[in-house]
Write a protein that holds these residues in place. Structure first.
Motif, PDB file in Angstrom:
ATOM      1  N   GLU A 131       0.803  -1.217   0.000  1.00 53.02           N
ATOM      2  CA  GLU A 131       0.000   0.000   0.000  1.00 53.02           C
ATOM      3  C   GLU A 131       0.840   1.272   0.000  1.00 53.02           C
ATOM      4  O   GLU A 131       0.506   2.236  -0.689  1.00 53.02           O
ATOM      5  N   GLN A 154      -6.014 -11.492   6.110  1.00 55.33           N
ATOM      6  CA  GLN A 154      -5.239 -10.304   5.766  1.00 55.33           C
ATOM      7  C   GLN A 154      -3.945 -10.682   5.048  1.00 55.33           C
ATOM      8  O   GLN A 154      -3.531 -10.020   4.089  1.00 55.33           O
ATOM      9  N   LEU A 157      -4.505 -11.348   1.430  1.00 61.31           N
ATOM     10  CA  LEU A 157      -4.788 -10.171   0.616  1.00 61.31           C
ATOM     11  C   LEU A 157      -3.509  -9.488   0.147  1.00 61.31           C
ATOM     12  O   LEU A 157      -3.506  -8.809  -0.880  1.00 61.31           O
ATOM     13  N   ASP A 200     -13.296 -16.031  -3.436  1.00 63.46           N
ATOM     14  CA  ASP A 200     -12.780 -14.895  -4.189  1.00 63.46           C
ATOM     15  C   ASP A 200     -12.907 -15.132  -5.689  1.00 63.46           C
ATOM     16  O   ASP A 200     -13.304 -14.234  -6.437  1.00 63.46           O
ATOM     17  N   ARG A 204     -15.250 -12.892  -8.242  1.00 65.05           N
ATOM     18  CA  ARG A 204     -14.677 -12.214  -9.402  1.00 65.05           C
ATOM     19  C   ARG A 204     -15.307 -12.699 -10.699  1.00 65.05           C
ATOM     20  O   ARG A 204     -15.462 -11.935 -11.651  1.00 65.05           O
ATOM     21  N   GLU A 216     -15.784  -1.195 -11.638  1.00 61.62           N
ATOM     22  CA  GLU A 216     -14.810  -1.653 -10.648  1.00 61.62           C
ATOM     23  C   GLU A 216     -13.402  -1.675 -11.210  1.00 61.62           C
ATOM     24  O   GLU A 216     -12.431  -1.656 -10.461  1.00 61.62           O
ATOM     25  N   ARG A 221      -9.876   1.385  -7.919  1.00 59.38           N
ATOM     26  CA  ARG A 221     -11.095   0.790  -7.377  1.00 59.38           C
ATOM     27  C   ARG A 221     -11.077  -0.730  -7.447  1.00 59.38           C
ATOM     28  O   ARG A 221     -12.033  -1.386  -7.061  1.00 59.38           O
ATOM     29  N   THR A 222     -10.041  -1.309  -7.955  1.00 61.11           N
ATOM     30  CA  THR A 222      -9.971  -2.768  -8.022  1.00 61.11           C
ATOM     31  C   THR A 222      -9.634  -3.342  -6.659  1.00 61.11           C
ATOM     32  O   THR A 222      -8.789  -2.823  -5.942  1.00 61.11           O
ATOM     33  N   SER A 223     -10.295  -4.421  -6.273  1.00 60.84           N
ATOM     34  CA  SER A 223     -10.008  -5.092  -5.014  1.00 60.84           C
ATOM     35  C   SER A 223      -8.886  -6.100  -5.233  1.00 60.84           C
ATOM     36  O   SER A 223      -8.731  -6.641  -6.324  1.00 60.84           O
ATOM     37  N   ARG A 224      -8.136  -6.343  -4.200  1.00 55.52           N
ATOM     38  CA  ARG A 224      -7.007  -7.255  -4.306  1.00 55.52           C
ATOM     39  C   ARG A 224      -7.482  -8.704  -4.222  1.00 55.52           C
ATOM     40  O   ARG A 224      -8.297  -9.056  -3.366  1.00 55.52           O
TER      41      ARG A 224
END
Length: 434
Positions: A131, A154, A157, A200, A204, A216, A221-224
């Motif tokens: 991050e 976590q 991710l 997940d 997706r 998205e 805005r994309t999720s991991r």
């Protein structure tokens, strides 16, 4: 202790962990971020003396509350201890990357204070990398057995691949050599990781079909994805009396029940004096090598553990598992390469997956003989005993004699390390784990 001293200690302590051989995914670079991941390009490690070998392989700490008999970092050993600070480790990875020393990170750890405390430190290190630095390189992280499900989530991710090491192939051996670890602490996170990966992937898949998917995909805005390169595990071979049959049966069950990408085998290295450990100092590298070959046959050649071993409990050390299987099933040979099915071709010693595909493609336009097979890269010296080309047999004599073929195919192992790939079903198949 300065960072260089910590690196020297913790990189050396990590050498007993088997590193991944590939990243398992492709991820391109992005403007403003660092690194990418190439499916077949992340391998090896970074040595303590500063030599670049692609992947920084290091422990977060070698301090450990456990006292596992076989481990050099166990609590009772008098060895120099070190621990990174989360930002210190992240800075180290970025500094090495910017110098073009590494492409990714392989991070394992001892257990400092307790599993949750250690996992929190590891997660914070990876969070800073992903991050704050925008690091997109490959990360393989070891999940600490006994960590809370939230911390495992976590970790998944931020890491590309997660591994939970089984270490030993049975509950009895775990109780003997690692009495502070439990079956549940190892199996539970493996189940959780499998479930999270499936959820997940399903989410997706649905998102790609929905109208909001394009929204998205806007930058930022994309999720991991959760552990996009899957999970793996490692087992120590030779520290306990389990046979190759038991180890391969367990591996097969893990592939089927936990959807593992890879089971790694590590020959036991005698680094401690302990009455519970084997008295012999011999390192079973040849056995490790054969287990990797058998594992490859299960993952890519559609063999199962039973047919690889036949009636034996251990793999032969002077004959590779595929050749050993072929000698036990000479009634199926020779096969004609110009007409045999793909499934039959891949079981011929000397013909691999790539070779079988090339044969199937090439014979559509021409008839194949010895010359054509050699040009395709087939190991004809081995394959010739099990095939015919245009009806002609290129082996010795006209009959397949097991003793003669064994002498021709037997060879010493040149390298000892070729690897360095329903809950109810799990309970039923992993019999060694109770």
């Amino acid at each position: 202790m300065d960072t260089e001293s910590k690196l020297r200690i913790l990189a050396d302590a990590a050498k007993y962990d088997v590193a991944c051989t590939s990243s398992g995914l492709d991820r391109q670079a992005q403007p403003g971020k660092l690194g990418n991941a190439v499916s077949a390009g992340i391998c090896h490690s970074f040595s303590a003396d500063g030599r670049c070998i692609t992947l920084l392989k290091v422990l977060y700490t070698n301090a450990c509350v456990y006292d596992c008999a076989y481990c050099v970092n166990r609590r009772s050993n008098d060895v120099p201890r070190a621990v990174f600070d989360p930002r210190e480790l992240a800075d180290l990875v970025i500094a090495f990357y910017r110098r073009n020393y590494i492409e990714g990170l392989f991070l394992s750890s001892g257990v400092l204070v307790n599993p949750d405390y250690t996992s929190e430190l590891i997660v914070e290190s990876l969070r800073i990398l992903r991050e704050e630095y925008g690091f997109r390189g490959y990360i393989h992280a070891k999940a600490i057995p006994g960590s809370s499900p939230d911390l495992v989530f976590q970790l998944g991710l931020f890491a590309d691949r997660i591994s939970v090491n089984m270490e030993l192939p049975s509950c009895e051996s775990l109780a003997l050599l690692c009495p502070e670890k439990t079956k549940s602490s190892i199996i539970s996170p493996m189940r959780q990781i499998k479930k999270r990966i499936e959820e997940d992937e399903d989410a997706r898949s649905l998102a790609r079909k929905s109208a909001c998917y394009m929204a998205e995909r806007r930058p930022g805005r994309t999720s991991r994805a959760f552990a996009p390169a899957g999970q793996s595990t490692q087992m120590i071979v030779g520290a306990t009396p389990e046979s190759d049959r038991q180890i391969l049966t367990l591996s097969s069950a893990l592939y089927a029940s936990m959807a593992l990408k890879r089971v790694f085998f590590s020959a036991y290295l005698p680094v401690n004096d302990d009455a519970r450990l084997p008295s012999s100092g011999a390192v079973q590298l040849d056995r490790e090598h054969r287990l990797y070959q058998a594992d490859w046959l299960m993952r890519f050649y559609h063999f199962d553990a039973e047919e690889i071993l036949g009636d034996a409990s251990f793999l032969e050390t002077n004959l590779d598992p595929k050749a050993a299987w072929a000698l036990r099933h000479l009634e199926q040979f020779p096969i004609e390469v110009n007409t045999a099915h793909y499934e039959s071709l891949i079981r011929v010693p000397g013909i691999g997956i790539r070779g079988a595909k090339l044969i199937v493609k090439a014979r559509r336009t021409s008839s194949l003989g010895e010359r054509e097979l050699r040009k395709l890269g087939i190991a004809f010296k081995r394959a010739r005993y099990f095939i015919t080309c245009r009806g002609k047999y290129f082996g010795e004599g006209t009959e397949l004699v097991p003793e003669v073929l064994r002498a021709r195919l037997s060879a010493p192992i040149r390298s000892g390390n070729s690897g360095r790939g329903t809950d109810r079903a799990l309970e039923g198949q992993l019999s060694l784990w109770g």
